[in-house]
Motif scaffolding. Structure first.
Motif, PDB file in Angstrom:
ATOM      1  N   PHE A  38       0.936  -1.264   0.215  1.00 35.06           N
ATOM      2  CA  PHE A  38      -0.207   0.007   0.086  1.00 35.06           C
ATOM      3  C   PHE A  38       1.483   1.037  -0.173  1.00 35.06           C
ATOM      4  N   ARG A  39       0.691   1.837  -0.705  1.00 39.85           N
ATOM      5  CA  ARG A  39       1.769   3.241  -1.054  1.00 39.85           C
ATOM      6  C   ARG A  39       1.670   4.172   0.386  1.00 39.85           C
ATOM      7  N   GLU A  40       0.647   4.231   1.129  1.00 37.93           N
ATOM      8  CA  GLU A  40      -0.224   5.181   2.106  1.00 37.93           C
ATOM      9  C   GLU A  40       1.398   4.623   3.226  1.00 37.93           C
ATOM     10  N   ASP A  41       1.823   3.415   2.696  1.00 39.87           N
ATOM     11  CA  ASP A  41       2.597   3.083   4.069  1.00 39.87           C
ATOM     12  C   ASP A  41       3.980   2.966   3.658  1.00 39.87           C
ATOM     13  N   ALA A  42       4.354   4.141   3.304  1.00 35.52           N
ATOM     14  CA  ALA A  42       5.669   4.148   2.249  1.00 35.52           C
ATOM     15  C   ALA A  42       6.300   4.233   3.104  1.00 35.52           C
ATOM     16  N   THR A  43       6.650   4.381   4.174  1.00 41.84           N
ATOM     17  CA  THR A  43       7.379   5.397   5.183  1.00 41.84           C
ATOM     18  C   THR A  43       7.404   4.680   6.059  1.00 41.84           C
ATOM     19  N   LYS A  44       6.871   3.728   6.584  1.00 47.45           N
ATOM     20  CA  LYS A  44       7.097   2.399   7.915  1.00 47.45           C
ATOM     21  C   LYS A  44       7.721   1.446   6.293  1.00 47.45           C
ATOM     22  N   ILE A  45       7.711   1.314   5.500  1.00 45.93           N
ATOM     23  CA  ILE A  45       7.941   0.316   4.246  1.00 45.93           C
ATOM     24  C   ILE A  45       9.751   0.561   4.225  1.00 45.93           C
ATOM     25  N   ALA A  46       9.603   1.914   4.005  1.00 44.35           N
ATOM     26  CA  ALA A  46      11.241   2.330   3.664  1.00 44.35           C
ATOM     27  C   ALA A  46      12.273   2.596   5.426  1.00 44.35           C
ATOM     28  N   SER A  47      11.344   2.626   5.961  1.00 44.98           N
ATOM     29  CA  SER A  47      12.138   2.740   7.581  1.00 44.98           C
ATOM     30  C   SER A  47      12.452   1.367   7.865  1.00 44.98           C
TER      31      SER A  47
END
Length: 52
Positions: A38-47
């Motif tokens: 989910f692109r909205e989770d980009a911050t969490k995934i990248a971190s």
């Protein structure tokens, strides 16, 4: 020297985080959905990917 190495490592990780986050956010929707991202989770995934 350790301080410089620590700062350099932190800068490298930050750049990698920003690049990863941007790539996830800009990923086409159909590709993201196929990958279960989910692109909205980009911050969490990248971190998680960069910092563990």
């Amino acid at each position: 020297m350790n301080v410089l190495k620590t700062v350099r490592t932190a800068m490298h990780k930050r750049a990698l985080y920003v690049r990863t986050k941007r790539e996830i956010e800009m990923m086409p929707l159909d590709v993201a959905l196929d990958l279960g991202i989910f692109r909205e989770d980009a911050t969490k995934i990248a971190s998680r990917a960069v910092y563990g």
